[in-house]
Motif scaffolding. Structure first.
Motif, PDB file in Angstrom:
ATOM      1  N   TYR A  35      10.655  27.818  13.858  1.00 30.45           N
ATOM      2  CA  TYR A  35      10.419  28.298  15.214  1.00 30.45           C
ATOM      3  C   TYR A  35      10.428  27.127  16.199  1.00 30.45           C
ATOM      4  O   TYR A  35      10.158  25.986  15.829  1.00 30.45           O
ATOM      5  CB  TYR A  35       9.059  28.997  15.324  1.00 30.45           C
ATOM      6  CG  TYR A  35       9.069  30.425  14.867  1.00 30.45           C
ATOM      7  CD1 TYR A  35       8.867  31.461  15.769  1.00 30.45           C
ATOM      8  CD2 TYR A  35       9.266  30.757  13.524  1.00 30.45           C
ATOM      9  CE1 TYR A  35       8.864  32.794  15.365  1.00 30.45           C
ATOM     10  CE2 TYR A  35       9.265  32.071  13.107  1.00 30.45           C
ATOM     11  CZ  TYR A  35       9.072  33.074  14.025  1.00 30.45           C
ATOM     12  OH  TYR A  35       9.074  34.383  13.613  1.00 30.45           O
ATOM     13  N   LEU A 122      15.462  31.621  26.457  1.00 34.68           N
ATOM     14  CA  LEU A 122      14.672  30.935  25.439  1.00 34.68           C
ATOM     15  C   LEU A 122      15.139  31.317  24.042  1.00 34.68           C
ATOM     16  O   LEU A 122      15.754  32.365  23.852  1.00 34.68           O
ATOM     17  CB  LEU A 122      13.198  31.299  25.622  1.00 34.68           C
ATOM     18  CG  LEU A 122      12.601  30.883  26.968  1.00 34.68           C
ATOM     19  CD1 LEU A 122      11.192  31.427  27.105  1.00 34.68           C
ATOM     20  CD2 LEU A 122      12.617  29.377  27.129  1.00 34.68           C
ATOM     21  N   GLU A 124      15.205  32.803  20.269  1.00 36.31           N
ATOM     22  CA  GLU A 124      14.585  33.995  19.681  1.00 36.31           C
ATOM     23  C   GLU A 124      13.374  33.634  18.818  1.00 36.31           C
ATOM     24  O   GLU A 124      12.381  34.352  18.811  1.00 36.31           O
ATOM     25  CB  GLU A 124      15.611  34.759  18.842  1.00 36.31           C
ATOM     26  CG  GLU A 124      16.609  35.518  19.679  1.00 36.31           C
ATOM     27  CD  GLU A 124      17.535  36.357  18.830  1.00 36.31           C
ATOM     28  OE1 GLU A 124      17.079  36.883  17.798  1.00 36.31           O
ATOM     29  OE2 GLU A 124      18.710  36.481  19.203  1.00 36.31           O
ATOM     30  N   LEU A 126      10.529  31.958  18.738  1.00 38.90           N
ATOM     31  CA  LEU A 126       9.541  31.316  19.592  1.00 38.90           C
ATOM     32  C   LEU A 126       8.213  32.022  19.354  1.00 38.90           C
ATOM     33  O   LEU A 126       8.137  33.250  19.411  1.00 38.90           O
ATOM     34  CB  LEU A 126       9.976  31.454  21.060  1.00 38.90           C
ATOM     35  CG  LEU A 126       9.087  30.839  22.133  1.00 38.90           C
ATOM     36  CD1 LEU A 126       8.963  29.327  21.957  1.00 38.90           C
ATOM     37  CD2 LEU A 126       9.647  31.149  23.514  1.00 38.90           C
ATOM     38  N   GLU A 128       4.478  33.639  19.548  1.00 37.70           N
ATOM     39  CA  GLU A 128       3.916  34.566  20.524  1.00 37.70           C
ATOM     40  C   GLU A 128       3.149  33.853  21.637  1.00 37.70           C
ATOM     41  O   GLU A 128       3.291  34.180  22.810  1.00 37.70           O
ATOM     42  CB  GLU A 128       2.986  35.565  19.814  1.00 37.70           C
ATOM     43  CG  GLU A 128       2.307  36.536  20.752  1.00 37.70           C
ATOM     44  CD  GLU A 128       1.304  37.432  20.049  1.00 37.70           C
ATOM     45  OE1 GLU A 128       0.873  38.395  20.684  1.00 37.70           O
ATOM     46  OE2 GLU A 128       0.944  37.161  18.890  1.00 37.70           O
ATOM     47  N   ASN A 130       3.476  30.817  22.789  1.00 38.03           N
ATOM     48  CA  ASN A 130       4.376  30.105  23.697  1.00 38.03           C
ATOM     49  C   ASN A 130       5.155  31.066  24.586  1.00 38.03           C
ATOM     50  O   ASN A 130       5.396  30.776  25.758  1.00 38.03           O
ATOM     51  CB  ASN A 130       5.327  29.194  22.918  1.00 38.03           C
ATOM     52  CG  ASN A 130       4.623  27.953  22.424  1.00 38.03           C
ATOM     53  OD1 ASN A 130       3.834  27.349  23.132  1.00 38.03           O
ATOM     54  ND2 ASN A 130       4.890  27.561  21.195  1.00 38.03           N
ATOM     55  N   LYS A 131       5.555  32.219  24.046  1.00 33.72           N
ATOM     56  CA  LYS A 131       6.232  33.226  24.876  1.00 33.72           C
ATOM     57  C   LYS A 131       5.329  33.651  26.030  1.00 33.72           C
ATOM     58  O   LYS A 131       5.758  33.747  27.174  1.00 33.72           O
ATOM     59  CB  LYS A 131       6.593  34.466  24.043  1.00 33.72           C
ATOM     60  CG  LYS A 131       7.788  34.303  23.167  1.00 33.72           C
ATOM     61  CD  LYS A 131       8.039  35.602  22.407  1.00 33.72           C
ATOM     62  CE  LYS A 131       9.121  35.402  21.362  1.00 33.72           C
ATOM     63  NZ  LYS A 131       9.293  36.588  20.518  1.00 33.72           N
ATOM     64  N   ILE A 134       4.901  30.720  28.612  1.00 35.07           N
ATOM     65  CA  ILE A 134       6.079  30.516  29.461  1.00 35.07           C
ATOM     66  C   ILE A 134       6.212  31.660  30.459  1.00 35.07           C
ATOM     67  O   ILE A 134       6.536  31.434  31.636  1.00 35.07           O
ATOM     68  CB  ILE A 134       7.343  30.332  28.599  1.00 35.07           C
ATOM     69  CG1 ILE A 134       7.238  29.008  27.822  1.00 35.07           C
ATOM     70  CG2 ILE A 134       8.601  30.353  29.457  1.00 35.07           C
ATOM     71  CD1 ILE A 134       8.252  28.837  26.720  1.00 35.07           C
ATOM     72  N   ASN A 135       5.943  32.876  30.016  1.00 37.51           N
ATOM     73  CA  ASN A 135       5.948  34.013  30.931  1.00 37.51           C
ATOM     74  C   ASN A 135       4.873  33.830  32.014  1.00 37.51           C
ATOM     75  O   ASN A 135       5.115  34.100  33.192  1.00 37.51           O
ATOM     76  CB  ASN A 135       5.727  35.314  30.164  1.00 37.51           C
ATOM     77  CG  ASN A 135       5.889  36.525  31.042  1.00 37.51           C
ATOM     78  OD1 ASN A 135       6.877  36.663  31.754  1.00 37.51           O
ATOM     79  ND2 ASN A 135       4.911  37.407  31.003  1.00 37.51           N
TER      80      ASN A 135
END
Length: 148
Positions: A35, A122, A124, A126, A128, A130-131, A134-135
């Protein structure tokens, strides 16, 4: 020898240049192998401030000398992992294109590559947290609670 990882908190650094962020691909850690992760991350030591932890981790992981003025806290994630409550503190640092930062991986056995990604494209694989971070960065959200 000083015992590390006494706190249930960690810091992460989003290195940003224009609309791209630098990410690292994890390997041989047993945790999210394969990841992508933000380039610098690590646990906060006992009695260490979050800013001091971020500065130390940047030096240890990427040989990156930064100051408090270089970074800005942009979101905090409060979560439950392994039956413990954790706080993840996410910082951002804007990198100037014309400045040479000498970013390198000091943990070659754990990191396969460093790669720039568009903020809107980004990888795929990655994690949770970090998602969400970033969001949060893109939307200006200061705090998220997940994993309850």
């Amino acid at each position: 020898m000083k015992e590390r990882f006494k706190t249930k908190s960690a810091v992460f650094l989003l290195l940003k240049m224009n609309d791209k962020i630098l990410m690292q691909k994890r390997m041989n850690t047993g945790f999210y192998d394969g990841y992508y992760d933000l380039t610098v991350s690590g646990h906060i030591e006992e009695y260490e401030s979050i800013t001091d932890a971020m500065i130390r981790e940047a030096k240890e992981e990427c040989n990156l000398d930064i100051t408090k003025e270089d970074i800005e806290l942009f979101t905090v994630i409060h979560t439950s992992m392994y039956n413990d409550l954790y706080y993840f503190f996410y910082f951002v640092m804007e990198i100037e294109e014309n400045k040479d930062y000498h970013i390198r991986v000091n943990e070659e056995n754990k990191i396969e590559e460093l790669k720039w990604f568009d903020l809107d494209k980004l990888p795929e694989l990655l994690g949770e947290h970090n998602k969400i971070a970033i969001n949060n960065y893109k939307k200006g959200i200061r705090l998220s609670e997940i994993g309850w």
